[in-house]
Enzyme design. Structure first.
Site, PDB file in Angstrom:
ATOM      1  N   GLU A  95       0.836  -1.198   0.000  1.00 19.07           N
ATOM      2  CA  GLU A  95       0.000   0.000   0.000  1.00 19.07           C
ATOM      3  C   GLU A  95       0.873   1.251   0.000  1.00 19.07           C
ATOM      4  OE1 GLU A  95      -4.132  -1.433   2.057  1.00 19.07           O
ATOM      5  OE2 GLU A  95      -2.513  -0.941   3.413  1.00 19.07           O
ATOM      6  N   CYS A 117       3.195   8.724   0.867  1.00 17.79           N
ATOM      7  CA  CYS A 117       3.706   7.832   1.914  1.00 17.79           C
ATOM      8  C   CYS A 117       3.990   6.484   1.262  1.00 17.79           C
ATOM      9  CB  CYS A 117       2.664   7.718   3.025  1.00 17.79           C
ATOM     10  SG  CYS A 117       3.175   6.647   4.358  1.00 17.79           S
ATOM     11  N   CYS A 124       6.525  -6.162   7.595  1.00 24.56           N
ATOM     12  CA  CYS A 124       7.574  -5.542   8.399  1.00 24.56           C
ATOM     13  C   CYS A 124       8.007  -6.532   9.470  1.00 24.56           C
ATOM     14  CB  CYS A 124       7.063  -4.261   9.061  1.00 24.56           C
ATOM     15  SG  CYS A 124       8.350  -3.354   9.952  1.00 24.56           S
ATOM     16  N   CYS A 128       6.315  -3.857  16.113  1.00 17.51           N
ATOM     17  CA  CYS A 128       5.974  -2.887  17.154  1.00 17.51           C
ATOM     18  C   CYS A 128       4.582  -3.233  17.682  1.00 17.51           C
ATOM     19  CB  CYS A 128       6.027  -1.465  16.606  1.00 17.51           C
ATOM     20  SG  CYS A 128       7.698  -1.022  16.057  1.00 17.51           S
ATOM     21  N   CYS A 131       1.331  -1.622  16.043  1.00 13.39           N
ATOM     22  CA  CYS A 131       1.291  -1.384  14.595  1.00 13.39           C
ATOM     23  C   CYS A 131       0.711  -2.585  13.855  1.00 13.39           C
ATOM     24  CB  CYS A 131       2.699  -1.087  14.081  1.00 13.39           C
ATOM     25  SG  CYS A 131       2.764  -0.790  12.298  1.00 13.39           S
ATOM     26  N   GLY A 173       6.825  -1.375   6.217  1.00 11.95           N
ATOM     27  CA  GLY A 173       8.235  -1.762   6.234  1.00 11.95           C
ATOM     28  C   GLY A 173       9.124  -0.820   7.006  1.00 11.95           C
ATOM     29  N   GLU A 174      10.343  -1.292   7.240  1.00 13.07           N
ATOM     30  CA  GLU A 174      11.348  -0.532   7.973  1.00 13.07           C
ATOM     31  C   GLU A 174      12.484  -0.222   6.985  1.00 13.07           C
ATOM     32  OE1 GLU A 174      12.185   1.082  10.793  1.00 13.07           O
ATOM     33  OE2 GLU A 174      14.114   1.256   9.794  1.00 13.07           O
ATOM     34  N   SER A 205      11.749   7.438   7.895  1.00 17.35           N
ATOM     35  CA  SER A 205      11.330   7.175   9.272  1.00 17.35           C
ATOM     36  C   SER A 205      11.808   5.791   9.686  1.00 17.35           C
ATOM     37  CB  SER A 205       9.806   7.269   9.361  1.00 17.35           C
ATOM     38  OG  SER A 205       9.377   6.968  10.668  1.00 17.35           O
ATOM     39  N   SER A 228      11.247   6.761  15.192  1.00 21.46           N
ATOM     40  CA  SER A 228      10.067   6.268  15.919  1.00 21.46           C
ATOM     41  C   SER A 228      10.497   5.889  17.324  1.00 21.46           C
ATOM     42  CB  SER A 228       9.477   5.061  15.181  1.00 21.46           C
ATOM     43  OG  SER A 228       8.883   5.482  13.977  1.00 21.46           O
ATOM     44  N   LEU A 229      10.351   6.824  18.247  1.00 20.56           N
ATOM     45  CA  LEU A 229      10.882   6.637  19.604  1.00 20.56           C
ATOM     46  C   LEU A 229       9.869   5.910  20.502  1.00 20.56           C
ATOM     47  CD1 LEU A 229      13.534   7.410  21.035  1.00 20.56           C
ATOM     48  CD2 LEU A 229      12.299   9.348  22.019  1.00 20.56           C
ATOM     49  N   ASN A 304      -3.759   5.382  16.523  1.00 21.38           N
ATOM     50  CA  ASN A 304      -4.882   4.999  15.667  1.00 21.38           C
ATOM     51  C   ASN A 304      -5.316   3.618  16.119  1.00 21.38           C
ATOM     52  OD1 ASN A 304      -4.766   7.328  13.951  1.00 21.38           O
ATOM     53  ND2 ASN A 304      -2.919   6.452  13.054  1.00 21.38           N
ATOM     54  N   CYS A 347      -1.306   6.067   9.962  1.00 20.87           N
ATOM     55  CA  CYS A 347      -0.058   5.461  10.429  1.00 20.87           C
ATOM     56  C   CYS A 347      -0.296   4.118  11.088  1.00 20.87           C
ATOM     57  CB  CYS A 347       0.607   6.343  11.475  1.00 20.87           C
ATOM     58  SG  CYS A 347       1.122   7.909  10.848  1.00 20.87           S
TER      59      CYS A 347
HETATM   60  N1  SAH Z   1       9.236   1.353  10.170  1.00 16.72           N
HETATM   61  C1  SAH Z   1       9.359   2.778  10.075  1.00 16.72           C
HETATM   62  C2  SAH Z   1       8.444   3.351   9.038  1.00 16.72           C
HETATM   63  C3  SAH Z   1       6.958   3.278   9.391  1.00 16.72           C
HETATM   64  S1  SAH Z   1       6.468   4.889   9.809  1.00 16.72           S
HETATM   65  C4  SAH Z   1       9.145   3.393  11.443  1.00 16.72           C
HETATM   66  O1  SAH Z   1       8.685   2.694  12.327  1.00 16.72           O
HETATM   67  O2  SAH Z   1       9.492   4.548  11.649  1.00 16.72           O
HETATM   68  C5  SAH Z   1       4.949   4.694  10.503  1.00 16.72           C
HETATM   69  C6  SAH Z   1       4.823   5.500  11.796  1.00 16.72           C
HETATM   70  O3  SAH Z   1       3.534   5.275  12.326  1.00 16.72           O
HETATM   71  C7  SAH Z   1       5.812   5.027  12.836  1.00 16.72           C
HETATM   72  O4  SAH Z   1       6.244   6.077  13.647  1.00 16.72           O
HETATM   73  C8  SAH Z   1       4.948   4.070  13.607  1.00 16.72           C
HETATM   74  O5  SAH Z   1       5.457   3.800  14.874  1.00 16.72           O
HETATM   75  C9  SAH Z   1       3.643   4.815  13.652  1.00 16.72           C
HETATM   76  N2  SAH Z   1       2.520   3.941  13.969  1.00 16.72           N
HETATM   77  C10 SAH Z   1       2.442   2.606  13.841  1.00 16.72           C
HETATM   78  N3  SAH Z   1       1.262   2.149  14.270  1.00 16.72           N
HETATM   79  C11 SAH Z   1       0.558   3.222  14.683  1.00 16.72           C
HETATM   80  C12 SAH Z   1      -0.738   3.398  15.205  1.00 16.72           C
HETATM   81  N4  SAH Z   1      -1.559   2.360  15.391  1.00 16.72           N
HETATM   82  N5  SAH Z   1      -1.132   4.645  15.513  1.00 16.72           N
HETATM   83  C13 SAH Z   1      -0.321   5.697  15.306  1.00 16.72           C
HETATM   84  N6  SAH Z   1       0.909   5.594  14.806  1.00 16.72           N
HETATM   85  C14 SAH Z   1       1.356   4.373  14.498  1.00 16.72           C
END
Ligand code: SAH
Length: 379
Positions: A95, A117, A124, A128, A131, A173-174, A205, A228-229, A304, A347
């Site tokens: 996507e 995006c 991935c 996390c 996610c 993906g990462e 990211s 993504s902290l 989300n 996201c």
């Molecule tokens: N793998 C990379 C690129 C994905 S970016 C990364 O993690 O940075 C997608 C962003 O959306 C990341 O910051 C991720 O942590 C965040 N994200 C993932 N699931 C989410 C959710 N359910 N609600 C809000 N943000 C989310």
């Protein structure tokens, strides 16, 4: 299906395309023309390359092909955000999301332009905890041609080939888990004979795959960086972002402290807010301390929510209180307004079911209470 022996020129950067032309005994300037047709004009058929001689066009079509992801489905949100479901050559689905006039990353609110995006992997591996894409697991890396191909397809479909837009590598993906192909894709996007993207319009990211973050620090074509902290202690981050068990928070922030930044450039720290998990005033104060000495800005992402994600979104009040603590301590902070939630394009909500990856797909469909997509993927 007959065995494909033709080379996919969508995978070739300009030097490689020049070498391929030279191997045909053709002058290198043709490579530039072809590269322009593909990447600037979105053409996927040699016959349409009208400034090349007919012989050459025929010869090219015999030896080469131009793979382009196929649009399976588009879904448009009430806010204009549009999600593209794309099928790759081997039938895998990914996507990509078009977000109109909504800059994310370093382009900032000064410059409202639409954003693409883009995905870097099918699925991935980072898993996390909050996610949806992570629930799919990893299927495979995308190639550079497939990463650039998403941009070409979106620009073509949206008639934005001659406009400027931002790119965020925030899809599935990462990116630092697919380093070489991602960096090759960025160089191709930046090529002056193609889309000529400025690296300042691109944001990568990452969860912080440390060895590759160190490599990124040495790249000549350097995108904006978003980290993504999501947590303020090792223990908390181990749980939310499992890669932290390998590359911990303190080391990650040290790498950020050393990361080369241009004047006025800052690292964006994304922080997904989970109710009563990482949204307390203590978390906010710890975050302030952790970011000390880093040219940083914080982007708060209230979760989300989705079925199968065992967390809740905090109230707006809690988000505001958290943001205020950061701001009061001089940390630049914004709260990301989530786009496209009605079409599950926000996201962490990108998820596809591939024809061959039935097991995880069915698992997800069960979690979501509905088939993720109804289309059968055919190669
Ligand atoms: N793998 C990379 C690129 C994905 S970016 C990364 O993690 O940075 C997608 C962003 O959306 C990341 O910051 C991720 O942590 C965040 N994200 C993932 N699931 C989410 C959710 N359910 N609600 C809000 N943000 C989310």
């Amino acid at each position: 299906m007959p065995i494909e022996t033709r080379t996919d020129v969508a995978e070739l950067d300009l030097p490689a395309l020049e070498a391929a032309l030279a191997a045909l005994g053709r002058p290198r300037f043709h490579a530039r023309q072809i590269f322009q047709w593909i990447h600037r004009h979105g053409v996927a058929d040699f016959a349409a390359m009208s400034d090349l001689g007919r012989d050459l066009r025929q010869e090219l079509a015999r030896d080469f092909r131009i793979d382009t992801p196929a649009v399976v489905k588009t879904e448009r949100s009430t806010d204009g955000t549009t999600k593209f479901l794309l099928r790759l050559r081997d039938g895998k689905l990914i996507e990509s999301v078009y977000i109109p006039d909504h800059p994310i990353g370093d382009a900032g609110p000064r410059d409202p332009r639409s954003t693409f995006c883009i995905s870097t992997q099918v699925g991935c591996a980072m898993r996390c905890a909050f996610c949806l894409t992570g629930k799919m697991g990893i299927d495979r890396n995308l190639s550079a041609g497939e990463i650039v191909g998403q941009v070409r397809v979106l620009a073509r479909e949206l008639e934005l080939l001659s406009s400027r837009f931002n790119i965020v590598l925030m899809g599935m993906g990462e990116p630092l888990h697919n380093y070489d192909e991602t960096m090759k894709a960025l160089r191709m996007l930046g090529d002056e004979h193609g889309m000529a993207m400025s690296p300042r319009r691109i944001t990568l990211s990452t969860v912080g795959v440390l060895p590759n973050l160190e490599r990124l620090a040495t790249e000549p074509f350097m995108p904006n960086l978003a980290i993504s902290l999501h947590a303020t202690t090792e223990e908390q981050r181990d749980h939310l972002v499992p890669v932290n068990r390998k590359y911990g928070l303190v080391d990650l922030l040290d790498a950020c402290r050393r990361f080369p930044l241009k004047r006025r450039q800052r690292i964006t720290f994304e922080y997904v807010m989970l109710r009563e998990v990482n949204d307390t005033p203590e978390d906010a104060r710890r975050l302030v301390r952790l970011l000390n000495g880093i040219k940083a800005k914080v982007n708060l992402l209230p979760l989300n929510e989705a079925a199968g994600i065992p967390f809740e979104r905090p109230s707006d009040d809690r988000v505001d209180r958290f943001a205020r603590i950061l701001a009061d301590h001089g940390v630049t902070v914004s709260v990301r307004k989530s786009r496209g939630r009605d079409i599950r394009a926000a996201c962490g909500q990108l998820i596809t079911e591939s024809a061959k990856a039935k097991a995880p797909g069915q698992q997800m469909a069960a979690l979501l209470g509905a088939p993720v997509i109804s289309h059968a993927a055919k190669p």
